[in-house]
Design a protein around this motif. Sequence first.
Motif: not given
Length: 600
Positions: A53-54, A472-477, A493-496
């Motif tokens: 999703k991210i 950083g994709i992992e950094r967002i999570l 958030s429901r977006q991720i």
Amino acid sequence: MHRWSQLFIPTLREAPADAEVASHKFLVRSGYIRQLAAGIYSYLFLGQRSFNKIIGIVREEMDRIGQEFYLPALHPHELSEASGRWSVMGDNLFRLKDRKGADLCLGMTEEEVMTEIARKELRSYKQLPQIWYQIQSKFRDEPRPKSGLLRVRQFMMKDSYSFDIDPAGLDVSYQRHRDAYCRIFDRCGLKYLVIDAHSGAMGGSQSEEFMVYTPAGEDRVVSCEKCGYAANLEKAISGLQPVADLAPEGNGEPLEVHTPGMKTIEDVARFLGVSPKNKIKTLALMIDSKEERTGEGARAHTSQPGSRAVVVLMRGDHQLNEAKLSTALAGKETRPMQEDEILQLFKSPAGFLGPLGIDWAKSLDETSKAVLLVDKALEGRANVIAGANKEDYHVKNITPGKNFQPTAYADLRSVATGEPCPNCGSTLKMDTAVEIGHIFKLGYKYSQSMGARVLDKNGKEVTPIMGSYGIGIERILTAAIEQSNDENGFWLSRQIAPFDVVVTPTNVSDQKLKSTAEDIAARLESAGYDVLLDDRDERPGVKFKDADLVGIPFRVNVGKKVTEGTVEVVRRSTRESTDASIGAIAEYIHQMLGPAQKQK
């Protein structure tokens, strides 16, 4: 329909012993990730759904400004040699040889590969501007992997690169990325700030970081709550309170004073009855033009031909900021002088070093002499105290610019909490934060060194100017978890989030509850929501704990109230629960979550 009983969601009641930060603890406990080796993780079902999703959000926003590529992670060493990074990145670069003995490396970023494509394919200003991006695994031989996905050796990254005909064009590409990043992080539900940053090994001029405050962060951010000023500690500046200079002693000329055994700033200040603010701290460093490796990657610190002494003067109570020093030295790395090198330059043992009696370089280009860099906090000061370059002696009445001539003045100090804001004078504070994105104006560093050229409007061959932009994709999570967690787990958030809603029948042996839960899940799914049905034959408490743990924003509890035509809806972030009509459950979730996201 996704049924929990059929999925692999290995939740844990306890965090691993080595997990120190919230995101590491909960990513493992929730079954999102599992460690394969130090700094290397497998992403399991829930984790991969969230990452997808991210990535979908990142790709959608990047497609608005650029074109997606997919490039090799395995790079021939010639590209990094051409750009200079083969040697500059040192042990951080994963290196290997193929069966023919050719050197290769695993990519940390893709400046060289993108520039190689531009060098071969771009011919004219008419083909510019270009923005190319990719989303791919990157590799860094991290010396101290820790904190789960915050410090790893393999990671996912969106990296993009812009090519423009001139700096004005780069300004536009840079701003387009900045705007896209804000949209991405907004959509991911992050509370973030954008700060001035140091470009580091990437080089270039303007640089900004997107940061999320968290105790788990290893970056320190200096900020002003009143005017909004914010910068990474590596780049931060501040105002300084005026310091009263000492009165001159004797005839005002440099005056040697005996300071037996007093080597530290604090000892000398105490011995002479002055403040450390009236002392000069002398830091003796070396730039090696050539480094040799010995043993297991250790660097030989013997002076090499062409090595250069760099001496830094700081106010006694200030600390050197190594990133600022690197900037002042055009990216060159330094190391502490060894004892024999100190004696050769200063003719004195360490502890009594100062700027007098040495013929300093008049500019950084004058390579035959030692460089003397003086922090701006000492500019304009008078009658300070420094080492005398003589064992057990210091010197009073020292005035920079009068008693010695610096090679250059530069901002070299680290800002401290409580200092005045450079913009409004209010008190600065310092917090820890995690970097989630970084944008650079690279300039001509890579295009020039790798020979990329295009023809301008006048038919003249020119070098395109570049920008580099990473997320950083992992950094967002991990940042989302760090800012949204409690003792029972986290919420996204429901977006991720991997699912929008988890539907939880309290007793699957009760056919009425089971069939009602399945009906609710089916209707929510038909309405376009991502739904997880917890159909496990477990006690309600076990299910509720798991649902709280795994980051899903809403839970629908299907229990005894079905006889009244209602179910309980729990918002994970606040624990607020309300009753909702079973017949209107899709409408109720729509009110809570908004319209269903388009599934891709």
